[in-house]
Design a protein around this motif. Structure first.
Motif, PDB file in Angstrom:
ATOM      1  N   LYS A   2      19.035 -49.631  58.788  1.00 48.94           N
ATOM      2  CA  LYS A   2      19.177 -48.177  58.744  1.00 48.94           C
ATOM      3  C   LYS A   2      20.625 -47.737  58.726  1.00 48.94           C
ATOM      4  O   LYS A   2      21.048 -46.988  57.868  1.00 48.94           O
ATOM      5  CB  LYS A   2      18.486 -47.556  59.961  1.00 48.94           C
ATOM      6  N   ASN A   3      21.390 -48.236  59.705  1.00 46.50           N
ATOM      7  CA  ASN A   3      22.760 -47.760  59.850  1.00 46.50           C
ATOM      8  C   ASN A   3      23.753 -48.841  59.441  1.00 46.50           C
ATOM      9  O   ASN A   3      23.752 -49.927  60.005  1.00 46.50           O
ATOM     10  CB  ASN A   3      23.012 -47.328  61.295  1.00 46.50           C
ATOM     11  N   CYS A  26      19.368 -45.324  53.679  1.00 45.79           N
ATOM     12  CA  CYS A  26      20.140 -45.740  54.864  1.00 45.79           C
ATOM     13  C   CYS A  26      21.248 -44.733  55.159  1.00 45.79           C
ATOM     14  O   CYS A  26      21.576 -43.891  54.323  1.00 45.79           O
ATOM     15  CB  CYS A  26      20.774 -47.104  54.602  1.00 45.79           C
ATOM     16  N   HIS A  51      20.715 -41.370  53.520  1.00 49.40           N
ATOM     17  CA  HIS A  51      20.354 -40.367  54.522  1.00 49.40           C
ATOM     18  C   HIS A  51      21.581 -39.571  54.941  1.00 49.40           C
ATOM     19  O   HIS A  51      21.548 -38.349  55.017  1.00 49.40           O
ATOM     20  CB  HIS A  51      19.712 -41.070  55.716  1.00 49.40           C
TER      21      HIS A  51
END
Lengths: 246, 434
Positions: A2-3, A26, A51
């Motif tokens: 994700k990060n 992401c 994102h």
């Protein structure tokens, strides 16, 4: 995943990795020297579906500036899933043979700055007990050759550091990937003759994201055939090797 | 360094330059003195159109710059590939309006070649869905070109083989889709006449193409499999996956001979048993059957190959195609399945290839005697009022080119007006007397 933190985000390989992860929505923290190029990349990743994208300018040889940026990264993300260390230069070997200052500067860019950044990141990932540190080194680090041993020795230092780090972090679940690309068609190698052994940054990026997604913690030769080439190169006896013009 | 394009023929010694951004490109153009310079994307043109002493690569102009979600208008760098666009935008419900048979082309290259696809008869060429582009001129100045602004330069650049400048940024209209799947109908045609009639009967179908067995003779001359397709409205929006197959090195070229190709073509034709069948397939195998095999060009061996693609006006379609297919079939220099397609109306660009009628594309491996045959074919094509596709060409004569592209004089005038002839010349443009 994700990060994602990327240091040296403007490098061709880093950009190709970022583009792949952007399609999966992401969040990114991009760090590089050229802010204008970073903005172009940030916009691109947003269109692809990232994102969120945060950028920060950094000259990696400014060691004092490392800590605040890493602090920002971990403030921004409650958890960091991937740290890709991709910055680097290709030193002029001949110039480095007569200019000690230049040689040491290249070592700072290609080795000690990476080690400094990863020391901080590793400690924080060890605490969070998750995440992957992926660092781009080079097949050039596998054996010193007269044509680019300064670059090779810098990369070898980082590779050995990564080996130890992997060993240390294994029990805390943090993965450490040493990415060793062969010849890749990037701006860094623009002046080289290209042949059959050359790969695109996209191919390398795919190998990197595959290894990261599968939770690997290892040395990754990319494209894969370099593992075989370097096995042979490492095993040529020194009394022969020293006479070769490689 | 030695450079070739997709056909691996001819080879050229070129110095490569990869500008990192618009400024480094324009600075270089201002200082430049090499009169043999040409822009190059992914090198998927077949011959010498992207070869020159100095080759300007677009491999750092690979960013998406803006996307209008409402209208589906994408602004991106000229080095962005259709593969990249599809991977990003298919999941969001958008497709490209026109695509050639490979997705490994850049948008800059697609404009320079003004590529066409299976929907040419209805939707025209790639450039007809380009709203505008930014281009660096020989002077180093960057201008915005569209049908309204610098229209002559726009019409010269679309299909202009990179001879007017270096495109840096493109504004493209995308096509909304609600599924990544295609409804395909496959119909067998026993000969050429039947194939052309089927194209006529299915003129309203968005996508159409025929794979033709160019070694069939007599009553079967021109036997083919026609494929018609429409975007489906159901199904997931998923981008295609990358092919896993690759041809790792140049194959010995003797593997491709009249027997092996005849056998392959016969098997391919016989594989489809019903005279008409329906399939529901992903866009990937529908549009890009060969993209799944990386470096398929190595099949033809290290001497390379050339693709001969011509177009013939509609009224001469049957007669012209019959004569050419007979000549090829007699020569026994076959090609794997050749591709036949109906073209709609020509557009306003000076050098765009499509003219209303039919086009046929065939691969020939390079071997002695080939160019003599192709020269003969050129004469037949010219006699029927046809022309060859510059993007595939590696050998046509200046005379053939100038006779079949009468607007070359307009092109030449605009090119000189912008000073492009002083800098942007490819090995192809030299050969064609441009």
């Amino acid at each position: 995943m994700k990060n994602i933190l990327i240091i040296g985000a403007n490098s061709a390989m880093a950009q190709a990795v970022a583009k792949q992860y952007a399609n999966r929505a992401c969040s990114f923290f991009l760090v590089a020297r050229d802010g204008e190029k970073l903005d172009t990349l940030a916009k691109d990743l947003t269109i692809r579906g990232a994102h969120s994208v945060t950028t920060a300018e950094l000259d990696v040889t400014n060691f004092m500036a490392h800590a605040p940026i890493i602090e920002d990264v971990f403030d921004q993300f409650d958890q960091l899933d991937l740290a890709l260390i991709a910055h680097g230069t290709l030193p002029d070997q001949t110039a480095c043979q007569t200019d000690v200052e230049l040689a040491l500067k290249e070592i700072r860019i290609n080795a000690t700055s990476s080690i400094a950044l990863m020391t901080d990141i590793a400690n924080r990932m060890e605490q969070q007990k998750s995440g992957t540190i992926a660092c781009i080194t080079s097949v050039a680090g596998d054996r010193g050759r007269q044509s680019n041993y300064l670059y090779g020795s810098a990369k070898a230092m980082v590779s050995t550091f990564l080996q130890g780090l992997r060993n240390r972090l294994d029990k805390s679940g943090v993965k450490v990937i040493d990415i060793k690309p062969g010849f890749v068609d990037t701006p860094m190698t623009a002046d080289f003759k290209k042949g059959a052994l050359w790969a695109t940054p996209e191919k390398v990026a795919k190998d990197i994201s595959n290894a990261v997604d599968k939770g690997k913690s290892k040395t990754l030769y990319t494209p894969g055939f370099w593992a075989l080439i370097m096995l042979i190169i490492r095993n040529i006896p020194e009394f022969i090797f020293k006479k070769l013009s490689l | 360094m030695e450079l070739t394009s997709w056909g691996q023929y001819p080879r050229a010694n070129s110095e490569l330059f990869s500008p990192s951004n618009q400024l480094s490109l324009t600075n270089a153009l201002i200082e430049q003195t090499e009169a043999s310079s040409i822009a190059r994307g992914l090198g998927r043109s077949y011959g010498d159109s992207a070869l020159a002493n100095k080759v300007i690569r677009s491999n750092q102009f690979t960013h998406f710059i803006d996307f209008d979600v409402e209208k589906g208008i994408l602004t991106c760098g000229s080095g962005v590939s259709l593969a990249d666009i599809l991977a990003t935008f298919v999941p969001k419900g958008w497709f490209v309006q026109v695509t050639p048979g490979t997705k490994f082309v850049t948008v800059g290259g697609a404009i320079a070649s003004d590529v066409h696809g299976k929907n040419h008869h209805l939707d025209g060429c790639f450039s007809q869905h380009v709203l505008g582009f930014k281009m660096a001129l020989a002077s180093g100045e960057v201008v915005h070109c569209s049908r309204q602004s610098h229209p002559e330069l726009f019409f010269a650049t679309c299909g202009g083989m990179g001879l007017t400048g270096v495109i840096v940024e493109v504004e493209l209209q995308l096509l909304p889709i609600s599924s990544s799947y295609i409804n395909q109908t496959t119909i067998k045609a026993e000969n050429l006449e039947q194939a052309l009639t089927l194209f006529e009967q299915h003129y309203d179908t968005t996508y159409s193409v025929a794979w033709i067995d160019c070694l069939a003779t007599g009553d079967s001359l021109g036997r083919s499999l026609l494929m018609f397709g429409e975007h489906d409205s159901d199904g997931a929006l998923e981008a295609g996956s990358e092919g896993k197959l690759a041809v790792p090195f140049n194959m010995p070229s003797f593997l491709l001979n009249k027997y092996s190709i005849q056998a392959f073509n016969s098997l391919y034709y016989a594989r489809v048993r019903e005279s008409e069948s329906q399939q529901y397939i992903h866009y990937e195998p529908f549009f890009y059957p060969l993209d799944g095999i990386h470096n398929w060009n190595r099949m033809y061996g290290k001497n390379g190959f050339t693709q001969y693609q011509f177009a013939i006006p509609k009224e001469n379609g049957l007669a012209g195609m019959t004569e050419i297919l007979t000549r090829i079939s007699d020569s026994k220099r076959g090609s794997f399945l050749a591709v036949l397609k109906a073209f709609g109306q020509a557009n306003d660009n000076y050098l765009s290839f499509p003219i209303e009628g039919y086009t046929l594309a065939l691969d020939f491996k390079l071997e002695p005697g080939l160019f003599e045959l192709l020269e003969e074919l050129d004469q037949i094509v010219l006699a029927y009022g046809g022309r060859l596709y510059l993007t595939k060409d590696a050998r046509m004569s200046e005379q053939t080119f100038k006779q079949s592209y009468p607007l070359w004089t307009e092109f030449d005038r605009v090119r000189k007006e912008y000073g492009a002839d002083k800098l942007f010349n490819s090995h192809q443009s030299k050969r064609l007397g441009l």
